[in-house]
Design a protein around this motif. Structure first.
Motif, mmCIF file in Angstrom:
data_model
loop_
_atom_site.group_PDB
_atom_site.id
_atom_site.type_symbol
_atom_site.label_atom_id
_atom_site.label_comp_id
_atom_site.label_asym_id
_atom_site.label_seq_id
_atom_site.Cartn_x
_atom_site.Cartn_y
_atom_site.Cartn_z
ATOM 1 N N MET A 183 -59.546 -68.078 -9.284
ATOM 2 C CA MET A 183 -58.265 -67.926 -9.972
ATOM 3 C C MET A 183 -58.156 -68.899 -11.138
ATOM 4 N N ILE A 184 -58.474 -70.193 -10.856
ATOM 5 C CA ILE A 184 -58.388 -71.212 -11.900
ATOM 6 C C ILE A 184 -59.340 -70.878 -13.056
ATOM 7 N N ALA A 185 -60.552 -70.401 -12.704
ATOM 8 C CA ALA A 185 -61.510 -70.069 -13.752
ATOM 9 C C ALA A 185 -60.977 -68.954 -14.636
ATOM 10 N N GLU A 186 -60.273 -67.989 -14.018
ATOM 11 C CA GLU A 186 -59.733 -66.878 -14.811
ATOM 12 C C GLU A 186 -58.630 -67.366 -15.741
ATOM 13 N N ILE A 187 -57.832 -68.336 -15.238
ATOM 14 C CA ILE A 187 -56.801 -68.921 -16.102
ATOM 15 C C ILE A 187 -57.468 -69.576 -17.314
ATOM 16 N N GLY A 188 -58.556 -70.316 -17.044
ATOM 17 C CA GLY A 188 -59.281 -70.960 -18.141
ATOM 18 C C GLY A 188 -59.779 -69.951 -19.144
ATOM 19 N N HIS A 189 -60.391 -68.877 -18.624
ATOM 20 C CA HIS A 189 -60.928 -67.833 -19.494
ATOM 21 C C HIS A 189 -59.815 -67.225 -20.351
ATOM 22 N N PHE A 190 -58.698 -66.944 -19.693
ATOM 23 C CA PHE A 190 -57.576 -66.328 -20.386
ATOM 24 C C PHE A 190 -57.016 -67.275 -21.462
ATOM 25 N N ALA A 191 -56.983 -68.574 -21.146
ATOM 26 C CA ALA A 191 -56.489 -69.551 -22.123
ATOM 27 C C ALA A 191 -57.374 -69.565 -23.365
ATOM 28 N N VAL A 192 -58.691 -69.436 -23.153
ATOM 29 C CA VAL A 192 -59.599 -69.399 -24.311
ATOM 30 C C VAL A 192 -59.299 -68.162 -25.154
ATOM 31 N N ILE A 193 -59.061 -67.038 -24.481
ATOM 32 C CA ILE A 193 -58.760 -65.814 -25.226
ATOM 33 C C ILE A 193 -57.488 -65.993 -26.054
ATOM 34 N N LEU A 194 -56.457 -66.602 -25.435
ATOM 35 C CA LEU A 194 -55.206 -66.835 -26.170
ATOM 36 C C LEU A 194 -55.440 -67.769 -27.364
ATOM 37 N N ALA A 195 -56.210 -68.821 -27.125
ATOM 38 C CA ALA A 195 -56.505 -69.754 -28.218
ATOM 39 C C ALA A 195 -57.219 -69.030 -29.353
ATOM 40 N N PHE A 196 -58.128 -68.125 -28.974
ATOM 41 C CA PHE A 196 -58.854 -67.348 -29.983
ATOM 42 C C PHE A 196 -57.885 -66.518 -30.822
ATOM 43 N N CYS A 197 -56.917 -65.867 -30.139
ATOM 44 C CA CYS A 197 -55.936 -65.056 -30.868
ATOM 45 C C CYS A 197 -55.121 -65.939 -31.825
ATOM 46 N N LEU A 198 -54.691 -67.106 -31.334
ATOM 47 C CA LEU A 198 -53.903 -68.002 -32.177
ATOM 48 C C LEU A 198 -54.723 -68.468 -33.383
ATOM 49 N N ALA A 234 -65.124 -67.396 -30.975
ATOM 50 C CA ALA A 234 -65.791 -66.104 -30.784
ATOM 51 C C ALA A 234 -67.163 -66.329 -30.171
ATOM 52 N N PHE A 235 -67.843 -67.348 -30.672
ATOM 53 C CA PHE A 235 -69.168 -67.678 -30.141
ATOM 54 C C PHE A 235 -69.065 -68.018 -28.657
ATOM 55 N N LEU A 236 -68.035 -68.816 -28.331
ATOM 56 C CA LEU A 236 -67.833 -69.210 -26.938
ATOM 57 C C LEU A 236 -67.558 -67.993 -26.060
ATOM 58 N N LEU A 237 -66.645 -67.137 -26.517
ATOM 59 C CA LEU A 237 -66.225 -66.009 -25.689
ATOM 60 C C LEU A 237 -67.320 -64.957 -25.547
ATOM 61 N N PHE A 238 -68.012 -64.664 -26.651
ATOM 62 C CA PHE A 238 -68.915 -63.510 -26.615
ATOM 63 C C PHE A 238 -70.333 -63.850 -26.190
ATOM 64 N N THR A 239 -70.764 -65.101 -26.404
ATOM 65 C CA THR A 239 -72.155 -65.393 -26.025
ATOM 66 C C THR A 239 -72.285 -66.501 -24.982
ATOM 67 N N SER A 240 -71.256 -67.328 -24.810
ATOM 68 C CA SER A 240 -71.464 -68.509 -23.961
ATOM 69 C C SER A 240 -70.234 -68.810 -23.117
ATOM 70 N N ASN A 241 -69.777 -67.860 -22.370
ATOM 71 C CA ASN A 241 -68.573 -68.067 -21.585
ATOM 72 C C ASN A 241 -68.842 -68.956 -20.372
ATOM 73 N N PRO A 242 -68.213 -70.145 -20.311
ATOM 74 C CA PRO A 242 -68.482 -71.032 -19.177
ATOM 75 C C PRO A 242 -67.776 -70.585 -17.897
ATOM 76 N N PHE A 243 -66.903 -69.585 -17.987
ATOM 77 C CA PHE A 243 -66.111 -69.195 -16.805
ATOM 78 C C PHE A 243 -66.685 -67.984 -16.076
ATOM 79 N N LYS A 244 -67.855 -67.552 -16.475
ATOM 80 C CA LYS A 244 -68.456 -66.373 -15.851
ATOM 81 C C LYS A 244 -68.663 -66.608 -14.348
#
Lengths: 662, 181
Positions: A1-16, A138-148
């Protein structure tokens, strides 16, 4: 659950960051005040979400959540907690999250501390920083996601952090280094904003200077920490290897050093404008190139992260966009920021130009040496490699040149100086350096060595010319104390930086020529005499650490007369999970010498291969770097960077009109 | 003319980017197909031993061998060395060293102090053999079969993981074939 929150936060940061990259910049074009004002809240949001992501990853490590792939690969339930935390940046994905967090941090700092700057400029700067964040995230999300996740087959336990990284130095080395790398994005953004706005003046240089200097100070400390870590952790006493990844951090440092000096000229004299902008672009580009070299796996190195061509292609595309784009912008817009002021041959401008030339040549030669294996292969198909001999051939001489120029550069006047007068100022420093250097270089028992002589003369030359300059500043003051108080913090910062450089050279030269080392077989009771000390091997015993077992040796060090100096306990560690052996050297540190003892291999019957080093003045290398960084911090604290606020606020109206017309 | 000069950095960068792109795909970790499954290049070079006896490619025939390229100036080699020692001493793997572009005296000291995992060490001071092999940088390790044919190449440090995952399966397979010689 916590990892998904982290992942989602990165996505939000990316949008911002996407919004940040676009809206304020468009706002400056359409003159939409509301759009321009969005920069700051977006910067706050971006940083906030990345902080959440970072904490989430830390939480996964701290609670041993091995269903997260990155945690499983780089941690273990037996790993001590501080290393679990530092394991966040122990490999590619997590360290890149840290990198992104820091970019957001710098963006936030610009948004907070630039209240007094023209709003159009700040909006442009924030947008450009936002653009950098877009690429990184984008690099983090698409090629190197630490929350996988590794579901449904989560491992019971993790594969443990690489033992090389289980160390205090590695807890702080990467954060410092990244602060430096990423910090250069601020001056880069300022430079691009200036090119876009077409205005580049003394005020621009003054705004850019503290950002550049503070990033440079971080990078200085980061590199020094890396060198220190290699020295004690790799177990054989080397402190610089010209390894491709070391070079990748050293090149932005050299360019950043040139940039600091060139910014000073641009601020004080309004010249070198387009050159300064070019250096700002080059410094950040080299930081990005460093990231590419480390993370794409094109070069082989002890530092290299796991390789993946997809990541390489991604970073290269990003490089092409950012560096290519900014160089194109530079080529098109630089004529608009040409300087018109003149200066004569004998002036500080000339000396700082020479400083820049030397530093640029050094960077170019290191770049060639680092990429040569790749270029040679692409050009001729043959595979070659370049070792330290290549770098050692030119680098010391460039630094000697730099040091000689330094003494003149700090004494000479802006705009114009008379050679005779200059000579009369500096003759005592010159004479003193030559005499004292000669005396000191014959002092040592090893006899006179040319490189040591050159090194000592150069070091004394820097120190004495700094002293000369301080004394000259005090000449017309009623009392020394009054005079010293009148001098500004940035003046002290400058001199401290130069003294640090001298201390660093001292360390490098003395350590290279006066260190002694012996490698020998030692049975319990065996003795060795080295550099006036007696080393007695007392034998080894088994000790157990939290996640390793070790053979721990005991070596008593005494003076030749038998007085106790210290007892050293080097270890040979065996880490169970990764099944790797580590040499843990034991060091008795000191300003003038380190005693460095490492265990090699067991040779049977309680005897061991033992390596004993006497490292003369090795601490001076890192001490010098710390002094340099301290100088940078002092310079940034100078009142002059804050005093302007009132004046700027009053003139903001006019300058903003100037901006919107540009 | 002056304006054109401003484009020079851009051109240099684009050129560089081109090289870097190409470099990504000439992945140094895989052996160039030209050498894979070809006999080890012919050489005749001095050994690192006391008598400096000349060694040649026959050294690699008869037994499955790891050929390890190393040098004292290479930090990664320091990292790798203890593991090679363990391979040689505990698992009895036959390792031949190529001392690549190195100071022979220093190399001897290195082996004397750190232990010698090599059955024999070929001194390639000029780097000629390295060029023939396509050495990218030290350390590098080749798996050579009983007939002296290169079967695999690994670039970078060998540690437990690399050994378990890529090298050992190949070595065991090669050793299995043809029985003991």
């Amino acid at each position: 659950m916590i990892a998904e929150i982290g992942h989602f936060a990165v996505i939000l940061a990316f949008c911002l960051s996407l919004v940040l990259a676009i809206v304020p910049l468009i706002g400056t074009l359409l003159k939409q005040e509301l759009w321009i004002a969005m920069g700051k809240p977006l910067a706050v949001g971006q940083f906030g979400f990345l902080l959440i992501a970072f904490i989430a990853l830390g939480y996964c490590f701290a609670t041993d959540d091995f269903s997260v792939a990155y945690v499983a690969q780089n941690s273990n339930s037996l790993l001590p907690l501080p290393y679990k935390i530092s394991a966040i940046w122990g490999a590619h994905e997590g360290s890149f999250l840290l990198w992104c967090l820091m970019t957001a941090g710098w963006t936030l700092a610009v948004a907070i501390f630039s209240q007094s700057l023209p709003r159009y400029l700040v909006a442009r700067v924030l947008s450009i920083l936002g653009l950098c964040s877009v690429g990184f995230l984008a690099f983090l999300l698409f090629t190197s996601n630490p929350f996988k996740r590794l579901l449904p087959h989560a491992p019971i336990d993790g594969r443990d952090l690489n033992p090389l990284l289980q160390d205090f130095g590695l807890i702080i080395h990467p954060p410092m280094l990244y602060m430096g790398y990423v910090g250069f994005s601020v001056v880069f953004a300022f430079a691009i904003a200036a090119l876009l706005g077409g205005r580049l003046d003394a005020a621009w240089a003054r705004w850019s200077r503290p950002w550049t200097t503070i990033a440079w100070s971080f990078l200085t400390v980061g590199i020094a920490l890396g060198s220190w870590w290699a020295y004690y952790e790799l177990g054989w006493g080397g402190w610089w290897f010209w390894d491709p990844v070391e070079n990748a951090s050293f090149m932005p440092w050299l360019m950043g050093t040139a940039l600091i000096h060139s910014l000073a000229v641009t601020e004080k004299r309004g010249v070198f404008k387009s050159w300064t902008v070019f250096l700002a672009i080059a410094t950040f580009s080299l930081s990005l190139l460093g990231a590419f070299l480390v993370r794409s796996g094109v070069l082989t190195s002890v530092h290299a992260f796991a390789t993946d061509p997809a990541r390489g292609v991604f970073i290269l595309a990003f490089l092409l966009l950012v560096v290519g784009g900014s160089l194109l912008l530079y080529a098109l817009r630089a004529p608009a920021v040409q300087s018109s002021t003149q200066f004569s041959l004998w002036s500080r401008e000339t000396l700082l130009l020479l400083n820049n030339i030397v530093l640029t040549i050094a960077t170019a030669l290191i770049l060639v040496g680092t990429l040569y294996p790749l270029l040679a292969e692409a050009l001729s198909g043959s595979k070659l490699s370049v070792g330290p001999p290549y770098f050692n051939q030119f680098f010391p001489w460039l630094m000697v040149t730099l040091a000689l120029l330094l003494g003149i550069g700090i004494t000479i006047n802006w705009k114009q100086s008379r050679m005779l007068q200059l000579f009369s100022y500096l003759r005592w420093a010159l004479l003193g350096a030559l005499l004292l250097g000669s005396v000191l270089s014959v002092w040592h028992t090893q006899g006179w060595l040319l490189p040591v002589w050159v090194g000592l003369v150069v070091v004394l030359w820097i120190v004495l010319s700094v002293l000369t300059d301080v004394l000259r500043k005090l000449r017309n003051q009623s009392s020394t104390w009054q005079g010293l108080r009148k001098l500004t913090l940035s003046y002290y910062g400058m001199h401290l930086g130069h003294i640090g450089f001298a201390v660093c050279i001292l360390g490098v030269v003395l350590t290279s020529f006066y260190s002694e080392e012996r490698d020998l077989r030692m049975a319990p009771g065996d003795q060795l005499q080295l550099s006036g000390l007696t080393f007695t091997f007392m034998g080894t015993q088994r000790v157990k650490g939290p996640n390793f077992e070790a053979d721990q040796g005991e070596i008593k060090v005494t003076t030749l007369e038998g007085g106790h100096v210290t007892t050293l306990h080097p270890q040979k560690r065996r880490y169970e999970v990764q099944r790797s052996m580590m040499t843990e050297a034991a060091i008795d540190p000191g300003l003038t010498r380190d005693l460095y003892v490492a265990l090699g291999e067991p040779l049977g019957d309680g005897a061991w291969a033992v390596r004993i080093h006497y490292k003369a003045f090795v601490r001076c290398i890192w001490l010098g770097a710390l002094i340099m960084a301290l100088g940078g911090i002092l310079a940034v604290l100078d009142k002059r960077y804050r005093r302007r606020r009132v004046v700027v606020a009053r003139t903001e109206q006019t300058s903003e009109t100037a901006y919107s017309h540009a | 003319m002056k304006r054109l000069k401003l484009f020079i950095p851009l051109l240099v960068f684009l050129l560089l980017a081109g090289f870097l792109y190409q470099a990504l795909y000439q992945n140094p970790r895989t052996l160039p197909s030209a050498l894979l499954n070809k006999p080890f290049p012919v050489f005749s070079l001095p050994g690192l031993g006391e008598n400096q006896k000349t060694l040649d490619a026959s050294l690699l025939k008869g037994e499955v061998t790891l050929v390890n390229v190393w040098a004292t100036w290479c930090p990664s080699c320091h990292v790798e060395h203890p593991f090679l020692l363990r391979l040689a001493q505990q698992q009895g793997v036959r390792i031949v060293g190529i001392n690549y572009k190195d100071d022979t005296q220093q190399a001897k000291q290195w082996l004397a102090k750190l232990g010698n995992p090599y059955q024999a060490t070929v001194v390639d001071a000029s780097g000629d053999l390295g060029i023939e092999l396509g050495v990218y940088g030290a350390p590098e390790t080749y798996v050579v079969d009983r007939q002296g044919v290169i079967r695999y190449k690994h670039i970078g440090v060998i540690d437990e993981r690399v050994w378990q995952e890529s090298l050992q399966p190949i070595v065991s397979q090669l050793q299995g074939k043809g029985g003991p010689s």
